[in-house]
Design a protein around this motif. Structure first.
Motif, PDB file in Angstrom:
ATOM      1  N   ILE A   1       0.839  -1.205   0.000  1.00 16.00           N
ATOM      2  CA  ILE A   1       0.000   0.000   0.000  1.00 16.00           C
ATOM      3  C   ILE A   1       0.877   1.259   0.000  1.00 16.00           C
ATOM      4  O   ILE A   1       0.586   2.226  -0.696  1.00 16.00           O
ATOM      5  CB  ILE A   1      -0.947  -0.023   1.212  1.00 16.00           C
ATOM      6  CG1 ILE A   1      -2.026  -1.073   0.970  1.00 16.00           C
ATOM      7  CG2 ILE A   1      -1.587   1.329   1.446  1.00 16.00           C
ATOM      8  CD1 ILE A   1      -2.908  -1.312   2.138  1.00 16.00           C
ATOM      9  N   ILE A   2       1.962   1.195   0.747  1.00 21.16           N
ATOM     10  CA  ILE A   2       2.888   2.329   0.752  1.00 21.16           C
ATOM     11  C   ILE A   2       3.557   2.452  -0.616  1.00 21.16           C
ATOM     12  O   ILE A   2       3.706   3.536  -1.168  1.00 21.16           O
ATOM     13  CB  ILE A   2       3.965   2.151   1.852  1.00 21.16           C
ATOM     14  CG1 ILE A   2       3.307   2.091   3.217  1.00 21.16           C
ATOM     15  CG2 ILE A   2       4.995   3.267   1.798  1.00 21.16           C
ATOM     16  CD1 ILE A   2       2.554   3.342   3.583  1.00 21.16           C
ATOM     17  N   GLU A   3       3.928   1.286  -1.167  1.00 25.91           N
ATOM     18  CA  GLU A   3       4.532   1.314  -2.500  1.00 25.91           C
ATOM     19  C   GLU A   3       3.546   1.878  -3.513  1.00 25.91           C
ATOM     20  O   GLU A   3       3.931   2.632  -4.409  1.00 25.91           O
ATOM     21  CB  GLU A   3       4.976  -0.088  -2.905  1.00 25.91           C
ATOM     22  CG  GLU A   3       6.199  -0.547  -2.122  1.00 25.91           C
ATOM     23  CD  GLU A   3       6.752  -1.864  -2.603  1.00 25.91           C
ATOM     24  OE1 GLU A   3       6.007  -2.614  -3.266  1.00 25.91           O
ATOM     25  OE2 GLU A   3       7.926  -2.145  -2.320  1.00 25.91           O
ATOM     26  N   ALA A   4       2.274   1.515  -3.365  1.00 28.02           N
ATOM     27  CA  ALA A   4       1.259   2.033  -4.279  1.00 28.02           C
ATOM     28  C   ALA A   4       1.207   3.554  -4.196  1.00 28.02           C
ATOM     29  O   ALA A   4       1.129   4.240  -5.219  1.00 28.02           O
ATOM     30  CB  ALA A   4      -0.101   1.434  -3.950  1.00 28.02           C
ATOM     31  N   ALA A   5       1.286   4.079  -2.985  1.00 29.39           N
ATOM     32  CA  ALA A   5       1.246   5.536  -2.816  1.00 29.39           C
ATOM     33  C   ALA A   5       2.428   6.190  -3.515  1.00 29.39           C
ATOM     34  O   ALA A   5       2.283   7.166  -4.258  1.00 29.39           O
ATOM     35  CB  ALA A   5       1.234   5.892  -1.332  1.00 29.39           C
ATOM     36  N   MET A   6       3.615   5.613  -3.319  1.00 31.56           N
ATOM     37  CA  MET A   6       4.819   6.160  -3.950  1.00 31.56           C
ATOM     38  C   MET A   6       4.698   6.048  -5.467  1.00 31.56           C
ATOM     39  O   MET A   6       5.092   6.948  -6.210  1.00 31.56           O
ATOM     40  CB  MET A   6       6.044   5.351  -3.527  1.00 31.56           C
ATOM     41  CG  MET A   6       6.217   5.282  -2.037  1.00 31.56           C
ATOM     42  SD  MET A   6       7.430   6.460  -1.523  1.00 31.56           S
ATOM     43  CE  MET A   6       8.196   5.614  -0.190  1.00 31.56           C
ATOM     44  N   ASP A   7       4.181   4.911  -5.895  1.00 33.60           N
ATOM     45  CA  ASP A   7       4.036   4.648  -7.324  1.00 33.60           C
ATOM     46  C   ASP A   7       3.141   5.697  -7.974  1.00 33.60           C
ATOM     47  O   ASP A   7       3.348   6.078  -9.117  1.00 33.60           O
ATOM     48  CB  ASP A   7       3.425   3.255  -7.492  1.00 33.60           C
ATOM     49  CG  ASP A   7       3.379   2.822  -8.943  1.00 33.60           C
ATOM     50  OD1 ASP A   7       4.459   2.555  -9.483  1.00 33.60           O
ATOM     51  OD2 ASP A   7       2.280   2.775  -9.519  1.00 33.60           O
ATOM     52  N   LEU A   8       2.149   6.165  -7.215  1.00 27.82           N
ATOM     53  CA  LEU A   8       1.207   7.140  -7.761  1.00 27.82           C
ATOM     54  C   LEU A   8       1.723   8.567  -7.638  1.00 27.82           C
ATOM     55  O   LEU A   8       0.996   9.515  -7.918  1.00 27.82           O
ATOM     56  CB  LEU A   8      -0.136   7.006  -7.049  1.00 27.82           C
ATOM     57  CG  LEU A   8      -0.864   5.696  -7.374  1.00 27.82           C
ATOM     58  CD1 LEU A   8      -1.984   5.434  -6.400  1.00 27.82           C
ATOM     59  CD2 LEU A   8      -1.390   5.744  -8.794  1.00 27.82           C
ATOM     60  N   GLY A   9       2.964   8.711  -7.167  1.00 28.58           N
ATOM     61  CA  GLY A   9       3.558  10.036  -7.174  1.00 28.58           C
ATOM     62  C   GLY A   9       3.727  10.664  -5.811  1.00 28.58           C
ATOM     63  O   GLY A   9       4.151  11.819  -5.716  1.00 28.58           O
TER      64      GLY A   9
END
Ligand SMILES: Nc1ncnc2c1ncn2[C@@H]1O[C@H](COP(=O)(O)OP(=O)(O)OP(=O)(O)O)[C@@H](O)[C@H]1O
Ligand SMILES: [Mg+2]
Lengths: 267, 386
Positions: free
Chosen positions: A158-166
């Motif tokens: 979920i944290i990676e998803a946040a980073m992935d989205l900018g």
């Protein structure tokens, strides 16, 4: 339909066992008579006396100061520690875990004494500040454990998803990690606050002359036999505690769509 | 066409495990490109290197000429659909989709319009207020795609996005992904270990094994012309033969001697010379099976064997046929009304034939890859003589 009576019985026995002393205490705080056991009629007499008791309010103020400060500091530190323990499973973190865990099992009297020796040998003036430091040391462990439990079922992607989205790490922290951990952090903070407010043993060792906290004050009052006042004080504290816990649980539920701390996800 | 996403000698190890081992290839602009391979072959690692979650030990990743290798994840113009979806549980569907624009600090009105567009694309306008826990697996998957697409990434990375869905839904969502790909025109890099998934939607497939890329090609190329025994066995069913070239014929053909079988004619696209060892594959559907000897045809190879197992599948039947030292898989399509045919049964003597053009010679062969071929439980003792 015939159902077993055992569960109901057990429940009532448990409730009686737990709450009878408290009920007696609450009732007694409204007892006009000075002696427990004889009912002298309903009265707010002790509450009125309590209102005028300067030393108690001073002690309460001290307790609150230390409690709030220790809660804030130990919550921030404990949450970071929990995150480090969860994220990095190195040998260093294994040692870290052991060190954080130890204060939970070390006898409090030992903690108190060792802290006292430390403060004295460092020539730190005993007072509210040393009480605060001492409280942080044990609150920290509890907060860490509570937040860590919350992290166990936390999906790091979920944290990676946040980073992935900018999101940079700051945005990921404030928009994702903290809101998701809020129930755990809140539970940890509440626990820290309660532990700090009613700590006696450790505080007794490291409090200086002017740094009387509520439990220490209560203890010395009992020594001088002023029980009805304490009943009134305890009743007030009880009411306050219920209020705080109740609000906290409401907040937690509303914010995250999740149930109370420790509960599973609501479906 | 232009090279768009380029991998140049990318390697990544975890301790002693070489998860990605010197991978070089490139993906074209707008392509639906799949990474296909068995569990643990490094697909996810390669995808995470593109997303920026893993730093390669060596090599570069470039996108449209720009070197991505040292950029942090949030500065890369790519977005990911995670295998577990990784939706934010505390945010609604709408807020989940809006996340990328929100952290970019875009104006509210624009965010609302863009999110509405995405909700229409995934046909979930009426579910926008729900939390992820309140929607189905297929819907979560669609939200994850919309959330990743809203930033208009130059490449969309998808890590087994359908793995958590049941078969029916998987097929449906796959078509939907394909439609979305056509509609948005963004390059898709799609990771899967399911060959039918990869075959049905990809423009090209990279077949991976043990951290390396074994072959890159269109679905038809990797199926019909696998370069290695691994690709042949991993994608579809197959039959392996090892033999030696004995003679060249008609320039383009060669004759092979295979142990236990009569000589076999094969198209010689590899320019093998007499004496060269070769590994031949024949896909099960290339055989024609018949209870009588087929008419003689110089271009067709004919073998005689005994039926060992028959599995009726409705539109086709699978046979296992035993020949001297060989056990062959055969698929036969039913073009006729089957009840009118004389059925082929267990222990029947049959003739298999295939066109010399329908066999294919492998460049690389590894005995252990034969384990990847699905076989029925062995009735007799050995599958293949040595
Ligand atoms: N963070 C990590 N630490 C240690 N080893 C890892 C890590 N990530 C991956 N590996 C190893 O690297 C190899 C490749 O892993 P990867 O996840 O890329 O495989 P995959 O092809 O995605 O497999 P799957 O189909 O099972 O998802 C595996 O052997 C795996 O155990
Ligand atoms: Mg994977």
């Amino acid at each position: 339909m015939k159902t077993s009576r055992v569960p109901a019985m057990t429940m009532w026995l448990t409730l009686v066992f737990f709450y009878l002393p408290i009920a007696v205490l609450v009732l007694d705080s409204f007892n006009a008579s000075r002696f427990a056991g004889t009912w002298g009629g309903f009265s707010f007499r002790w509450y009125a006396r309590l209102w005028r008791e300067q030393e108690i309010w001073h002690a309460l103020r001290n307790s609150m100061l230390v409690g709030v400060a220790a809660t804030v500091v130990s919550t921030v530190l404990g949450t970071s520690a929990a995150f480090a323990l969860h994220r990095y499973r190195t040998r260093l973190q294994a040692a870290h875990y052991a060190l954080i865990y130890t204060p939970l099992v070390v006898p409090e009297i030992l903690m108190g004494m060792s802290l006292l020796i430390l403060f004295v040998s460092l020539r730190v003036q005993l007072g509210l500040f040393t009480v605060f430091l001492a409280h942080v040391t044990f609150c920290l462990s509890y907060v860490t454990m509570v937040v860590l439990a919350r992290l166990q079922d936390f999906d790091y992607s979920i944290i990676e998803a946040a980073m992935d989205l900018g999101a940079d790490w700051r945005q990921a922290l404030w928009r994702v990690l903290i809101p998701l951990l809020a129930p755990g952090i809140m539970a940890g903070a509440l626990l820290a606050f309660t532990l700090s407010i009613d700590d006696f043993v450790t505080t007794f060792f490291v409090a200086g002359a002017g740094a009387t906290t509520l439990p220490i004050r209560v203890y010395s009052m009992i020594k001088h036999g002023a029980t009805p006042l304490i009943n009134a004080l305890s009743t007030l504290l009880l009411a306050l505690t219920f209020l705080v816990v109740w609000t906290a649980q409401r907040l937690i539920r509303d914010n995250s769509g999740r149930a109370v701390p420790g509960g599973g996800e609501r479906r | 066409m232009s090279e768009f996403l380029e991998f140049e000698n990318v390697s990544k190890s975890f301790g002693a495990i070489r998860a990605v081992d010197g991978v070089s290839f490139s993906v074209k602009r707008g392509e639906f490109f799949s990474l296909l391979g068995p569990s643990g072959c490094g697909k996810t690692t390669l995808l995470r290197i593109v997303a920026g979650f893993e730093q390669p030990d060596a090599g570069r990743v470039r996108l449209d000429g720009q070197d991505l290798t040292d950029l942090p994840p949030h500065q890369r113009p790519v977005n990911t659909v995670f295998q577990s979806y990784a939706l934010f549980p505390h945010l609604s569907v709408r807020e989940n989709i809006a996340f990328g624009l929100r952290v970019a600090g875009r104006p509210r009105r624009e965010i609302r319009e863009e999110v509405d567009k995405m909700l229409r694309l995934i046909r979930m306008e009426d579910q926008a207020h729900k939390k992820p826990a309140q929607i189905s697996g297929g819907q979560k998957q669609r939200v994850a795609v919309a959330r990743a697409l809203i930033n208009r990434p130059r490449v969309l990375l998808l890590d087994e996005p359908l793995a958590a869905l049941d078969l029916k839904l998987r097929q449906h969502m796959l078509l939907e992904l394909d439609l979305i790909h056509d509609e948005v025109g963004i390059t898709f890099l799609y990771v899967t270990h399911d060959q039918t998934e990869a075959m049905s939607v990809s423009d090209r497939i990279a077949v991976m094994n043990g951290g390396r890329v074994e072959q890159i090609g269109t679905p038809t190329e990797v199926y019909e012309a696998p370069r290695s025994s691994f690709v042949a066995a991993f994608i579809g069913d197959t039959n392996f033969f090892d033999g030696v070239v004995t003679a060249l014929e008609d320039h383009d053909y060669c004759r092979l001697s295979i142990q236990g079988l009569p000589d076999v004619l094969c198209y010689n696209d590899k320019q093998n010379q007499p004496g060269d060892p070769v590994h031949l594959i024949v896909r099960p559907e290339k055989f024609r099976i018949s209870p009588e000897p087929p008419p003689a045809d110089p271009r067709r190879n004919t073998l005689e064997g005994v039926v060992e197992d028959v599995i009726y599948m409705g539109n086709h039947t699978r046979y296992w046929v035993r020949l001297d030292g060989h056990r062959l898989a055969v698929f036969q399509q039913h073009r006729r009304f089957m009840l009118d045919e004389k059925p082929i049964r267990w222990n029947d003597r049959v003739w298999l034939s295939w066109d010399a053009n329908d066999g294919y010679m492998l460049e690389r062969y590894n005995v252990s890859d034969e384990r990847l071929v699905q076989r029925p439980p062995d009735v007799l003792t050995t599958t293949k003589s040595t």
